[in-house]
Design a protein around this motif. Structure first.
Motif: not given
Length: 366
Positions: A157-159, A172-173, A185-186, A241-243
């Motif tokens: 996880y970065t940003g 983003m992950v 996975e991008e 990765t989501k939700g």
């Protein structure tokens, strides 16, 4: 007799902000940046590590320098600073240190056979074709890595997203393979930055920096610093990765939002940027964060507080205290140094650390 645990939990001369706590074996280890007393910038020193027994959280041990800044091939002259790192255990059982240098937007990785040994440079996070993450056309800059490994998969996880910056989409992950470097996975954005948050659950608490990830039961907790800076907030999801949905504030380093002993919008310390994460130690959960000292942004010290979860998994924001890891109040006898004060009653009340802080008249231990 066990030592009392204070806030800040390390000695008065040590400055470890951006704390990422982990329990390995029977000890808790804290990894973070390394500020300098009366420094003129963030993160001027090499990475060091401190640890304590899980059953004696006042007995911290200096583990020494685990990674000098000159270890990275891009920083042989030591001109760049080591920003906030994170650590994870790879599928091979080794310990991997993820970090960024202050003047490049790629993720570096170092590795060690033990939690607090001497880490050696390992490589850069990259796509399958060898292009480094952050350097491919369309990539957003990488910053503040947080990592979680499950089996052969590592979630990175970065940003960093400033208010009004439409070039940054949000945290983003990126999913890495078992070699801990290669992207399988991008990058996927998991929350919006401030310009793109309309209609989301993150309004007024949008992502700024400091991504960190933990898992409690079947729920992933994404910890981050919001655009108001003094807060550590969290979002939750059943997927890494989501939700993710905004959950609330875990901690504020000026005690904003706390209304048990004061009005909720009254600051009780000079706050500023914040970075940390949650950890379970012998059945109790804590939030590790940092607060600012000496009237400057650049000399930050690590603190921790006990946190409680509601039945629905939401977190009750704790007060800042002088005894977060102590398991109760400090003994009501003897003398305590003034730097343990968790509240500052000042002539000039401010939410954020000014250029100069003066005129504070009293402290508070609680």
């Amino acid at each position: 007799m066990k030592k009392q645990a204070y806030n800040p939990y390390l000695p008065s001369w040590e400055y470890i902000p951006d704390g990422e706590p982990y329990v390995f074996g029977d000890r808790i280890y804290v990894y973070g940046s390394h500020d300098r007393f009366r420094g003129n910038a963030y993160c001027l020193n090499d990475y060091v590590c401190w640890s304590a027994p899980v059953d004696d959280l006042g007995d911290w041990r200096y583990e020494g320098v685990i990674y000098p800044k000159v270890s990275d091939p891009l920083n042989k002259d030591g001109s760049m600073c080591l920003y906030a790192p994170d650590v994870t255990v790879g599928p091979d059982g080794r310990y991997y240190l993820y970090y960024v240098l202050d003047k490049v937007s790629i993720i570096s990785v170092a590795v060690c056979e033990e939690p607090a040994g001497r880490y050696e440079f390992y490589g850069y996070v990259h796509y399958a074709d060898g292009t480094r993450l952050g350097e491919r056309k369309g990539d957003e800059p990488q910053f503040d890595p947080g990592v979680l490994t499950e089996g052969d998969t590592t979630y990175l996880y970065t940003g960093f997203c400033g208010v009004g910056d439409r070039s940054r989409s949000g945290p983003m992950v990126t999913v890495l393979g078992p070699d801990m470097l290669t992207i399988v996975e991008e990058p996927i954005f998991i929350a919006p930055s401030e310009p793109f948050s309309e209609g989301s659950s993150f309004i007024e608490h949008e992502f700024f920096e400091a991504p960190s990830i933990r898992k409690r039961g079947d729920t992933y907790y994404f910890i981050y610093s919001s655009i108001v800076m003094h807060e550590l907030c969290y979002a939750t999801s059943k997927s890494p990765t989501k939700g993710f949905v905004y959950g609330g504030v875990v901690s504020s380093n000026c005690d904003m939002h706390i209304h048990s002993y004061k009005p909720a919008r009254k600051p009780m310390y000079y706050g500023s940027n914040n970075h940390g994460s949650i950890i379970e130690i012998k059945g109790q959960w804590y939030i590790f964060y940092h607060r600012h000292t000496d009237g400057t942004n650049f000399s930050r010290q690590g603190c921790a507080e006990l946190i409680k979860f509601r039945e629905d998994g939401s977190i009750i924001q704790p007060e800042m205290t002088s005894c977060g890891l102590n398991g109760g109040p400090l003994a009501g006898k003897g003398e305590y140094p003034a730097y343990l004060a968790c509240n500052l009653f000042c002539k000039d009340e401010e939410i954020y650390t000014p250029l100069e802080v003066c005129g504070w008249t009293a402290g508070s231990l609680k």
